[in-house]
Design an enzyme around this catalytic site. Structure first.
Site, PDB file in Angstrom:
ATOM      1  N   ASN A  90      35.623  21.153  44.811  1.00 58.71           N
ATOM      2  CA  ASN A  90      35.463  20.703  43.407  1.00 58.71           C
ATOM      3  C   ASN A  90      34.015  20.221  43.328  1.00 58.71           C
ATOM      4  O   ASN A  90      33.644  19.289  44.071  1.00 58.71           O
ATOM      5  CB  ASN A  90      36.414  19.550  43.198  1.00 58.71           C
ATOM      6  N   ASN A 126      33.634  17.273  31.890  1.00 61.38           N
ATOM      7  CA  ASN A 126      34.010  18.624  32.290  1.00 61.38           C
ATOM      8  C   ASN A 126      32.918  19.591  31.868  1.00 61.38           C
ATOM      9  O   ASN A 126      32.049  19.244  31.053  1.00 61.38           O
ATOM     10  CB  ASN A 126      35.302  19.036  31.555  1.00 61.38           C
ATOM     11  N   CYS A 145      37.827  11.759  36.865  1.00 60.78           N
ATOM     12  CA  CYS A 145      37.856  12.834  37.843  1.00 60.78           C
ATOM     13  C   CYS A 145      37.958  12.210  39.231  1.00 60.78           C
ATOM     14  O   CYS A 145      37.102  11.410  39.613  1.00 60.78           O
ATOM     15  CB  CYS A 145      36.561  13.643  37.720  1.00 60.78           C
ATOM     16  N   GLY A 146      39.021  12.525  39.943  1.00 58.33           N
ATOM     17  CA  GLY A 146      39.265  11.904  41.249  1.00 58.33           C
ATOM     18  C   GLY A 146      38.294  12.390  42.312  1.00 58.33           C
ATOM     19  O   GLY A 146      37.645  11.578  42.997  1.00 58.33           O
ATOM     20  N   ASN A 147      38.169  13.710  42.464  1.00 62.41           N
ATOM     21  CA  ASN A 147      37.199  14.222  43.438  1.00 62.41           C
ATOM     22  C   ASN A 147      35.787  13.819  43.023  1.00 62.41           C
ATOM     23  O   ASN A 147      34.948  13.495  43.870  1.00 62.41           O
ATOM     24  CB  ASN A 147      37.295  15.752  43.548  1.00 62.41           C
ATOM     25  N   ASN A 149      46.006  19.308  32.490  1.00 62.81           N
ATOM     26  CA  ASN A 149      45.721  20.094  33.687  1.00 62.81           C
ATOM     27  C   ASN A 149      47.053  20.593  34.223  1.00 62.81           C
ATOM     28  O   ASN A 149      48.100  19.967  33.972  1.00 62.81           O
ATOM     29  CB  ASN A 149      45.019  19.217  34.732  1.00 62.81           C
ATOM     30  N   CYS A 205      41.635  19.515  42.899  1.00 62.33           N
ATOM     31  CA  CYS A 205      41.670  18.578  41.777  1.00 62.33           C
ATOM     32  C   CYS A 205      42.292  17.275  42.285  1.00 62.33           C
ATOM     33  O   CYS A 205      43.474  17.240  42.623  1.00 62.33           O
ATOM     34  CB  CYS A 205      42.491  19.163  40.633  1.00 62.33           C
ATOM     35  N   GLY A 206      41.484  16.227  42.337  1.00 61.36           N
ATOM     36  CA  GLY A 206      41.922  14.975  42.947  1.00 61.36           C
ATOM     37  C   GLY A 206      43.001  14.259  42.153  1.00 61.36           C
ATOM     38  O   GLY A 206      44.022  13.836  42.714  1.00 61.36           O
ATOM     39  N   THR A 207      42.784  14.140  40.846  1.00 60.36           N
ATOM     40  CA  THR A 207      43.827  13.521  40.027  1.00 60.36           C
ATOM     41  C   THR A 207      45.068  14.402  40.022  1.00 60.36           C
ATOM     42  O   THR A 207      46.187  13.911  39.882  1.00 60.36           O
ATOM     43  CB  THR A 207      43.327  13.329  38.583  1.00 60.36           C
TER      44      THR A 207
HETATM   45  N1  LIG Z   1      38.845  17.858  39.158  1.00 58.61           N
HETATM   46  C1  LIG Z   1      39.149  16.537  38.640  1.00 58.61           C
HETATM   47  C2  LIG Z   1      40.045  16.567  37.447  1.00 58.61           C
HETATM   48  C3  LIG Z   1      39.268  16.475  36.251  1.00 58.61           C
HETATM   49  C4  LIG Z   1      40.214  16.461  35.127  1.00 58.61           C
HETATM   50  C5  LIG Z   1      39.678  17.244  33.978  1.00 58.61           C
HETATM   51  N2  LIG Z   1      39.772  18.672  34.230  1.00 58.61           N
HETATM   52  C6  LIG Z   1      40.430  16.886  32.738  1.00 58.61           C
HETATM   53  O1  LIG Z   1      41.433  16.160  32.841  1.00 58.61           O
HETATM   54  O2  LIG Z   1      40.027  17.318  31.681  1.00 58.61           O
HETATM   55  C7  LIG Z   1      39.739  15.654  39.692  1.00 58.61           C
HETATM   56  O3  LIG Z   1      39.391  15.814  40.856  1.00 58.61           O
HETATM   57  O4  LIG Z   1      40.532  14.775  39.329  1.00 58.61           O
END
Ligand SMILES: N[C@H](CCC[C@H](N)C(=O)O)C(=O)O
Length: 256
Positions: free
Chosen positions: A13, A65, A73-75, A167, A195-197
């Site tokens: 990511n 984004n 965004c977790g990552n 997501n 995707c971390g979250t």
């Molecule tokens: N890649 C991200 C997620 C981003 C979330 C984003 N895509 C949204 O909710 O609009 C993560 O590591 O959490």
């Protein structure tokens, strides 16, 4: 306008990171954000992360984004901690502010453990689970994840949710404590390598629906491996930690 940037990735990511403590970045210009994230006409990334000063925390993280929409965004949070250390803002422990509130994080080698928000918004449906882990996540078990049409089915489900959408995480159980995940991300509008979250939502959803009794979950993703741990009290998930690598790739200057 010339802007110095740093490229980081967390299990694939990837993010353009900007030290925006002087507030130079035109954050209201979504065209510029999309242009920078474009993998042919720009630097290329899933999103942009700005680090700014905050009077109550070590720093503030702002995530956009690739389409300019703002969320958590977790990552990206894990990469922000690694970037803050590279800037000399923090040592091996930090508390910072983000879209969904404050986060504690610890660094050990280049492995970042990021505390996520407590997760209480969890909706168990017939064939899926929805959870809010700092952003919206749909979680769905599938059988043959390797060959699953993540983009096509992910896009349909993403837009089936009322604005701002969700997501979409497709999951295959590997063993009692391991779940492989592939994610279609809103705002990127494509499958990302991690995707971390999302994996946080998956770990909690699998525990909530009794697919695992463990509170330490391994989550192999396309770009590597993440780990999520938590405690659960009366259906609320606390002490939620997302753990994995965050790696500096290169830095440069872009003229926008
Ligand atoms: N890649 C991200 C997620 C981003 C979330 C984003 N895509 C949204 O909710 O609009 C993560 O590591 O959490």
């Amino acid at each position: 306008m010339k802007i110095d940037f740093y490229k980081f990735q967390g299990t694939g990511n990837d993010f353009v990171m900007v030290d925006n403590r002087t507030k130079i970045f035109p954050k209201e210009n979504t065209d510029i954000i999309s242009q920078i994230c474009d993998r042919h006409f720009g630097i290329g990334a899933d999103g942009i992360i700005l680090i700014e000063n905050d009077e109550n925390f070590d720093f503030k993280m702002i995530y956009f984004n690739a389409d300019g929409s703002e969320t958590f965004c977790g990552n990206g949070g894990r990469c922000a901690v690694a970037f803050a250390k590279k800037l000399g803002l923090v040592d091996n422990k930090t508390t910072f502010l983000a879209f969904d509130g404050e986060h504690f994080a610890e660094i050990e080698n280049n492995i970042i453990s990021l505390q996520m928000i407590d997760v209480s918004e969890i909706i168990v449906k017939e064939n899926s689970v929805f959870a809010y882990t700092g952003t919206q996540h749909h979680v769905e078990l599938v059988t043959d994840l390797e060959n699953y049409p993540v983009f096509d089915n992910g896009k349909k489900i993403r837009y089936s949710y009322d604005n701002p959408g969700s997501n979409v995480n497709f999951v295959q159980q590997i063993n009692d404590t391991t779940f492989r995940v592939r994610t279609y991300e809103k705002g990127v509008e494509d499958e990302t390598l991690a995707c971390g979250t999302g994996v946080t939502a998956v770990a909690i959803a699998m525990h909530k629906t009794n697919k695992t009794s463990s509170n330490l979950i391994s989550l192999p993703v396309e770009g590597g491996k993440l780990e999520v741990s938590f405690t659960e009290e009366n259906g609320i998930y606390k002490n939620v930690f997302l753990k994995g690598p965050a790696t500096f790739v290169f830095n440069g200057t872009i003229d926008i």
